[in-house]
Design an enzyme around this catalytic site. Structure first.
Site, PDB file in Angstrom:
ATOM      1  N   THR B 146       0.873  -1.183   0.000  1.00 26.25           N
ATOM      2  CA  THR B 146       0.000   0.000   0.000  1.00 26.25           C
ATOM      3  C   THR B 146       0.910   1.234   0.000  1.00 26.25           C
ATOM      4  OG1 THR B 146      -0.246  -0.190   2.398  1.00 26.25           O
ATOM      5  CG2 THR B 146      -2.010  -1.109   1.052  1.00 26.25           C
ATOM      6  N   THR B 184      -0.666  -3.221  10.739  1.00 21.89           N
ATOM      7  CA  THR B 184      -1.451  -3.308   9.511  1.00 21.89           C
ATOM      8  C   THR B 184      -0.591  -3.988   8.609  1.00 21.89           C
ATOM      9  OG1 THR B 184      -2.659  -1.364   9.488  1.00 21.89           O
ATOM     10  CG2 THR B 184      -2.286  -2.245   7.423  1.00 21.89           C
ATOM     11  N   SER B 388      -6.799   6.155   5.049  1.00 18.39           N
ATOM     12  CA  SER B 388      -6.596   4.704   5.085  1.00 18.39           C
ATOM     13  C   SER B 388      -7.455   4.064   6.148  1.00 18.39           C
ATOM     14  CB  SER B 388      -5.138   4.385   5.354  1.00 18.39           C
ATOM     15  OG  SER B 388      -4.773   4.793   6.648  1.00 18.39           O
TER      16      SER B 388
END
Lengths: 388, 388
Positions: B146, B184, B388
Site C-alpha cells: 500500500t 497493519t 486509510s
C-alpha cells in the site's frame, strides 16, 4: 479571574533569571487565612520530580501556608541534589515569610534532568516575596508558563446556603505532555470559603477525575503534575460539599479546556464523547483510545473525517459493544451507522478549531468525554526542537 | 528470497485496477502440496475486517490450499455486503483453481469503510490465476503493497535431523498502523517442510509474539492484520519444532525489521531494549511505553537524546523498579545513571537511522526489545493526507 480574587490571598510573579528568554519564572501564592486548609493531587508517574515528593509530605497534614513555583526547570531526575534544592527553596521561602518550611508547597516545571540554578532561585525568593500583593494573581499565572502562549486563569463566585458569598480562583500552565493521571501541568486553586481539609481533599479528587484527568493532549504523563487547592476561610461562607464541588468543577473544567486550547502545535481541539456505554469506565476507555490514536489525530489535522480510524481505535478496547452496532458522528454528521458506511463523509466540516466526535456504543446509558488535540507538523516541530 | 523458494508453491501478482495508481493490487499464493497444513494469527482488534472473519473460519481445520490477497481496499466496516464480497472472492478463486472455497484464505488491505469493486476483482482472479508460476513470489510481494516503498521478502534454509533440506519463505506489507496484536500488515509464509497443522499453530503463535507483536510503529492496531503460514511438505524434511521455530523466527524477525524500516514517514528505526527486568512481561511493558511516547519519538526525530522523556514513560508502567535505580543509554552513551544525570548528552550521536535505547531496570534478569520509529513531519503529512 485569578487566584487573588478570593479574599485572604496574596500572589506575585517575577523574573529570577531561570529562563533564557528572560521571561517571568518565579511565582508565589500565600494564604493569609484565617484558615490554612489545603489539599492536592499529584502525577501518578512513578518517576516523580523532587518537588512532588516534597509537596506530598507538606500537604499530608491538610495545611499549606504558601506555594512557591518556578518555571525554567522541572527538577526531575536530579537525584539527592535535586531534593536538597527543593528543600532549600522551601526553607528560604519560609524564612522570608516567617512561616514553617513544612507548610511551604513547592512546584517546578521545565526541562527534566538538569539541576536548578539555586544562585538565581534563592535571591529570586526575596524578590517575589517583596512583590506580593492582593491582586498579583495574573503575574503569578504568567510566571509559571513554559511553552504556553497565554496565561490560564478562571474564577467562580457563589453563595452558601446562608447567602454568604465566596469565590474560587485558579491559575494553570500546561502546553505539552498532557495526559491522564494529570497533565504537565501546574494548577493553583484558591478559595475564601471555609472548607476543612478533609472535604477539600475529597472534592478535589472527585473534580480532577472528570476535568484535568480527561484532558489528554498527547498521551504523555509528566513527572511534575500538581494541582493544589488552598482555602482561606476569609469570606466566612461555609458552602456544602455539593455547592463547593459545582464551583470547583466549573473552574477546573474551564482551566482544562484552556490547557487543551493552548496545547503545543495543535490546530484542532477535539471532544471525543462516548455515550450509550455500559459504564462510565467503558465510555472513558473508548474515548481515550480514540484520543490517543495518532492516525485519528493526524486525520483531523488533515481535515479528513476518517471514521475507520475511530472504529480501529474503539476495537482495541474491552468495552461492551457489538462491532456492527457502532455509530459515529463528526460535527453532527453520522458517517458510520451500525459499524458500516453511513452519511457521506464529504458533508463533515472540519474547518472549525473545535471538533466533536460522538461514539454511540448502543450498550447502555453512561457517557464520558475526553478532550484532545490533533497531531500536527507544529507538534512534531515543537517537540523535536524543544528539550523538555 | 520469497514465498516461492520453498518447493510446492506457485504465486502471482497482477494489476486488477483496484488502485488509482495503476500498480499491482491482486496476489495469489497456491500450495500444491502434498500437504496443505496451515496456521494463522489475526488482529486482536474487535472491529475486524470481513476477510479476517472469513479466513479465521477457513484455517480453523488446519488446511489452506490458496491465499488470495488484494490491496486497494481493506473491506473493513463494510457490513453484510462486505462479507458477501469476501465470500464471492473465495468462491471465484476456488472455481478457477478447482478447489473448495472453504480452503481459500482471503486477505485485504487499504482504505477502511469502502466496498470493494467486485467488477474488477472477479475478472482479476482469472488474470492472477493464469499468471501463477513457481517463481512468482516477488510479483505477489509487490501486489500487496500500500504505502510501502519497497516489497518485503525473507527466506531461511535449514535441514532436519536427518540432513534433509527445507526452506521457509515470506512476503509482507506494512507501512502504517503498526502495533501490538499485529500491525497493519499482511504476511504470507510458506515452507516445504512437512509440519502438521497443530505444530504450525503453536510455533507461529510463539514466533509472532516475539517478532511482529514487538514491532510497534505508531501504537495503532489495524482491522486487517493477518499472518498465514502454509506448509507443503514437498521437501520431505521433517524438522523438529525447535529447528522449525528457529528458522521461522529468523524469517519473521527479518520481515518485522523491514516493516519498521519502511514505516510511513520515519527517519529513525529505534530499538528500545529493556533489560535486568523482573520478568519478560515487565521488560516488554517498559519498552512499549517508551516506544509509544510521542514526546520521546519526536525528540529522536530532532536528534535530541532526551532521556527525561524515556524516564517519564517508564514511570507510567507498573513494572518492578526503583526510580533512583534506573539507567538509560542511547547509542552506547549512558546518559542517565541511577535515575539522575549521567554522561553528557552531547556525546550521543543520533545521526544514524538505527537508534538503540537501553533501559536497565536493575530488578532482575529478563529482557525484551520493541522496535519503533520516530515521529516525523512526514508521518503527520502521510497520515493527514492519505485516507486509510
Amino acid at each position: 479571574m485569578t487566584v487573588t480574587v478570593p479574599q485572604g490571598f496574596r500572589a506575585a510573579g517575577v523574573k529570577a533569571g531561570l529562563k533564557a528568554s528572560g521571561n517571568p519564572d518565579l511565582a508565589l501564592v500565600v494564604n493569609d487565612g484565617p484558615s490554612k486548609a489545603a489539599a492536592a493531587v499529584f502525577t501518578s508517574n512513578r518517576v516523580a520530580a523532587a518537588p512532588v515528593h516534597w509537596s506530598r509530605q507538606v500537604v499530608s497534614d491538610g495545611r499549606v501556608d504558601a506555594v512557591i513555583l518556578n518555571s525554567g526547570g522541572a527538577n526531575a531526575c536530579t537525584g539527592p541534589q535535586g531534593f536538597q534544592n527543593t528543600h532549600t527553596t522551601a526553607e528560604k521561602t519560609a524564612e522570608v515569610l516567617g512561616i514553617s518550611a513544612t507548610d511551604v508547597f513547592v512546584c517546578s516545571t521545565g526541562l527534566i534532568g538538569e539541576q536548578l540554578p539555586m544562585d538565581k532561585i534563592v535571591p529570586g525568593i526575596d524578590t517575589v516575596a517583596a512583590a506580593l500583593s492582593d491582586d498579583g494573581g495574573a503575574e503569578a499565572a504568567a510566571a509559571i508558563m513554559t511553552t504556553d502562549t497565554v496565561p490560564k486563569q478562571a474564577v467562580f463566585t457563589g453563595t452558601d446556603a446562608e447567602g454568604n458569598g465566596f469565590s474560587i480562583g485558579g491559575i494553570a500552565k500546561g502546553a505539552g505532555m498532557l495526559a491522564p493521571g494529570l497533565a504537565t501541568m501546574l494548577v493553583v486553586l484558591t478559595t475564601d470559603a471555609d472548607v476543612p481539609a478533609e472535604m477539600l481533599d475529597v472534592v478535589l479528587r472527585d473534580v480532577t477525575r472528570v476535568t484535568f484527568d480527561r484532558a489528554d493532549s498527547d498521551g504523555c504523563m509528566s513527572t511534575n503534575d500538581t494541582v493544589v487547592l488552598l482555602a482561606s476561610g476569609a469570606s466566612g461562607a461555609v458552602p456544602s460539599a455539593e455547592t463547593f464541588s459545582e464551583g470547583l468543577t466549573q473552574v477546573c473544567a474551564e482551566l482544562a479546556r484552556k490547557l487543551i486550547g493552548d496545547a503545543e502545535g495543535a490546530s484542532h481541539d477535539i471532544a471525543v464523547r462516548t455515550f450509550n456505554a455500559a459504564s462510565e469506565r467503558d465510555a472513558e476507555t473508548v474515548s481515550r483510545a480514540v484520543a490517543r490514536s495518532n492516525l485519528f489525530k493526524a486525520a483531523i489535522f488533515g481535515k479528513d473525517p476518517n471514521w475507520g480510524r475511530v472504529l480501529s481505535a474503539v476495537g482495541t478496547t474491552d468495552a461492551v459493544f457489538e462491532p456492527d452496532a457502532l455509530n459515529v458522528s463528526m460535527n453532527g454528521i453520522q458517517i458510520c451507522q451500525n459499524g458500516s458506511i453511513g452519511q457521506d463523509r464529504k458533508l463533515v466540516d472540519l474547518e472549525p478549531r473545535e471538533v466533536h466526535v460522538e461514539i454511540d456504543l448502543q450498550a447502555g446509558s453512561a457517557e464520558a468525554t475526553i478532550w484532545t488535540n490533533d497531531l500536527t507538523h507544529d507538534y512534531v516541530h515543537e517537540n523535536s526542537a524543544y528539550s523538555s
